[in-house]
Design an enzyme around this catalytic site. Structure first.
Site, PDB file in Angstrom:
ATOM      1  N   TYR A 148       0.845  -1.184   0.000  1.00 43.22           N
ATOM      2  CA  TYR A 148       0.000   0.000   0.000  1.00 43.22           C
ATOM      3  C   TYR A 148       0.881   1.235   0.000  1.00 43.22           C
ATOM      4  O   TYR A 148       1.917   1.259   0.650  1.00 43.22           O
ATOM      5  CB  TYR A 148      -0.856   0.045   1.272  1.00 43.22           C
ATOM      6  N   HIS A 156      -6.300   1.721  -1.541  1.00 43.13           N
ATOM      7  CA  HIS A 156      -6.259   0.299  -1.889  1.00 43.13           C
ATOM      8  C   HIS A 156      -4.822  -0.106  -2.211  1.00 43.13           C
ATOM      9  O   HIS A 156      -4.035   0.733  -2.656  1.00 43.13           O
ATOM     10  CB  HIS A 156      -7.142   0.023  -3.104  1.00 43.13           C
ATOM     11  N   LYS A 190      -4.740  -4.583  -9.118  1.00 44.11           N
ATOM     12  CA  LYS A 190      -3.363  -4.450  -8.650  1.00 44.11           C
ATOM     13  C   LYS A 190      -2.432  -4.800  -9.808  1.00 44.11           C
ATOM     14  O   LYS A 190      -2.844  -5.404 -10.784  1.00 44.11           O
ATOM     15  CB  LYS A 190      -3.092  -5.396  -7.490  1.00 44.11           C
TER      16      LYS A 190
END
EC number: 4.6.1.16
Lengths: 237, 250
Positions: A148, A156, A190
């Protein structure tokens, strides 16, 4: 991929309170009270005061263990977290079977014997932590860590991290595994970050935390190449 | 997990037209015209008539190659599909560089030389196909195959299939298992691993007979969720994590 802040104003809050500053606060506080952690076979239990527990949470070290005690809080740290606080920040003490481990070599050996790939994972963990990334377990995404930009309550996680080492890497050897990891990380917004930890074979230092100095970390992100998004006229820059 | 039909009435349509029937029709039709496929280094190109192309599509063998020809259709088959049509259904011939391979062992050896893991994959493919599952490549889900109960236009695929043997490179570490289980779950499939037991390294692999000696073990892997596994709901509370069970439905 740009960071995805969780609410309006989260970015401003993150900028106002950098993680590095909170970590310094935590460090001086823990040093002052001589916080003590107890080593078990898979984690370290740290007993702290409630303000310190709050600081640990703000820096995202460990998880609070629910207890009935009022003045003391128990925090469960992973090996990587505990060794980082012990060796890198030098702000906690650790004891095993009631005996304090003064020597970092003893702790290193204990942790390595409990967890075979501890050296590699710790190198990757400290590599990212030193750059002020917040590192959490990637268990639920089938990776080693997620990182993070700031506290998970604000943003997020941006990267799913796989730690690889020469000779010991059991991931990403076949295409189906790469496809699987890239698709999964993509579906949770991600990027897949692969950290290759290269270790020089040096038998003298192998058992010592000093060998960390010899390790180098190579960073690679892997993502799908999409022809539509990679047209020549758009990628001139 | 129950099959997810794509539209109302799809299940009735599937029941009315079982895959096994379409495959028999296809087998008859292809055998009659003596269709021949051309072998290349990674697939087989099959020239067929338009009705046969339609039948192949109904059974989900190969993909149509776009061309301007009107009377002939070209179908691109994977090695597994081509060898299944050639060896199990015995309805197509295979030729290499203009020469017809009369002997199925020659075809087998050629495919094996191009793809060392072909014996293992073919065993898994034919294992599921023989049970009338429709198989497609699992490329986009990071698995080897996806398995459909019927034609993909009627139903979503139910299983993502990983083919394993003793020295496979998948599912060796927990993070890989978590990754595969989470991805399969997120697209509403169950992860099915097929362990193909047999000697892939020895001379035997050169003989088709070895296919008979290979055995296939089926296992599904799913996440064990304590909330959904309360004692009163399932009597077998002694499940492992992850929940590995023999697949009785196959």
């Amino acid at each position: 991929m740009a960071p995805r802040w969780k609410w309006k104003g989260a970015e401003a809050k993150a900028l106002a309170e950098p993680v590095s500053k909170t970590v310094s606060e935590l460090r001086s506080s823990l040093t002052q009270t001589e916080a003590l952690g107890f080593l078990s076979s898979c984690n370290v239990l740290l007993s702290v005061e409630s303000e310190e527990a709050e600081l640990l949470d703000r820096c995202c070290f460990g998880r609070l263990v629910v207890g009935a005690e009022k003045d003391k809080r128990w925090i469960q740290l992973s090996f990587e977290e505990a060794f980082f606080l012990f060796y890198k920040l030098k702000c906690i003490k650790i004891c095993l079977h009631g005996r304090s481990l003064e020597n970092e070599v003893d702790l290193w050996r204990s942790m390595s014997s409990f967890k075979q790939d501890f050296a590699i994972l710790y190198k990757a963990y400290s590599h990212l932590r030193s750059k002020n990334w917040i590192v959490r377990s990637g268990l639920q995404y089938g990776v080693d860590f997620v990182v993070y930009r700031h506290h998970p309550s604000l943003v997020h996680s941006e990267y799913a991290v796989l730690v690889q080492s020469i000779g010991g890497n059991d991931r990403l050897k076949v295409w189906s595994d790469i496809h699987c990891s890239v698709r999964l990380t993509g579906s949770v917004a991600k990027s897949l970050l692969v950290l290759y930890v290269n270790r020089k074979v040096n038998t003298e230092k192998m058992n010592l935390p000093l060998c960390l100095e010899d390790y180098t970390v190579e960073e690679q992100t892997i993502r799908r190449w999409s022809p539509e998004l990679s047209r020549e006229d758009e990628t001139r820059t | 997990m129950a099959p997810r039909w794509k539209w109302k009435g799809a299940e009735a349509k599937a029941l009315a037209e079982p895959i096994s029937k379409s495959v028999s029709e296809l087998q008859l039709s292809l055998a009659e015209t003596e269709s021949s496929g051309t072998l290349s280094s990674c697939n087989v190109l099959l020239a067929v008539e338009p009705e046969q192309a339609e039948l192949l599509d109904r059974c989900c063998f190969g993909r149509l190659v776009l061309s301007a020809e009107k009377i002939k259709k070209w179908i691109q088959l994977s090695f597994e599909e081509a060898f299944f049509l050639h060896y199990n259904l015995k309805c197509i011939k295979i030729s290499l560089q203009g020469r017809c391979l009369e002997n199925e062992v020659d075809t087998w050896l050629y495919m094996k030389s191009k793809r060392p893991n072909f014996p293992m994959f073919f065993k898994a493919y034919s294992h599921l196909r023989s049970k009338n599952w429709v198989l497609r490549s699992g490329l986009q889900y990071g698995v080897d195959f996806v398995a459909y109960r019927h034609h993909p236009s009627l139903v979503h695929s139910e299983y993502s299939v990983l083919v394993q043997s003793g020295d496979s490179d998948r599912l060796r570490v927990w993070s890989d298992i978590h990754c595969a289980v989470r991805l399969s779950g997120s697209v509403a499939k169950t992860l099915l691993t097929l362990y193909v037991n047999g000697n892939f390294k020895g001379e035997d692999v050169n003989l088709l007979v070895c296919l008979e000696n290979f055995t296939v073990e089926e296992q599904t892997i799913s996440r064990w969720s304590p909330e959904l596994s309360r004692e009163d709901q399932s009597t077998n509370s002694k499940q492992h994590v992850p929940n590995v069970s023999n697949l009785n439905t196959l």
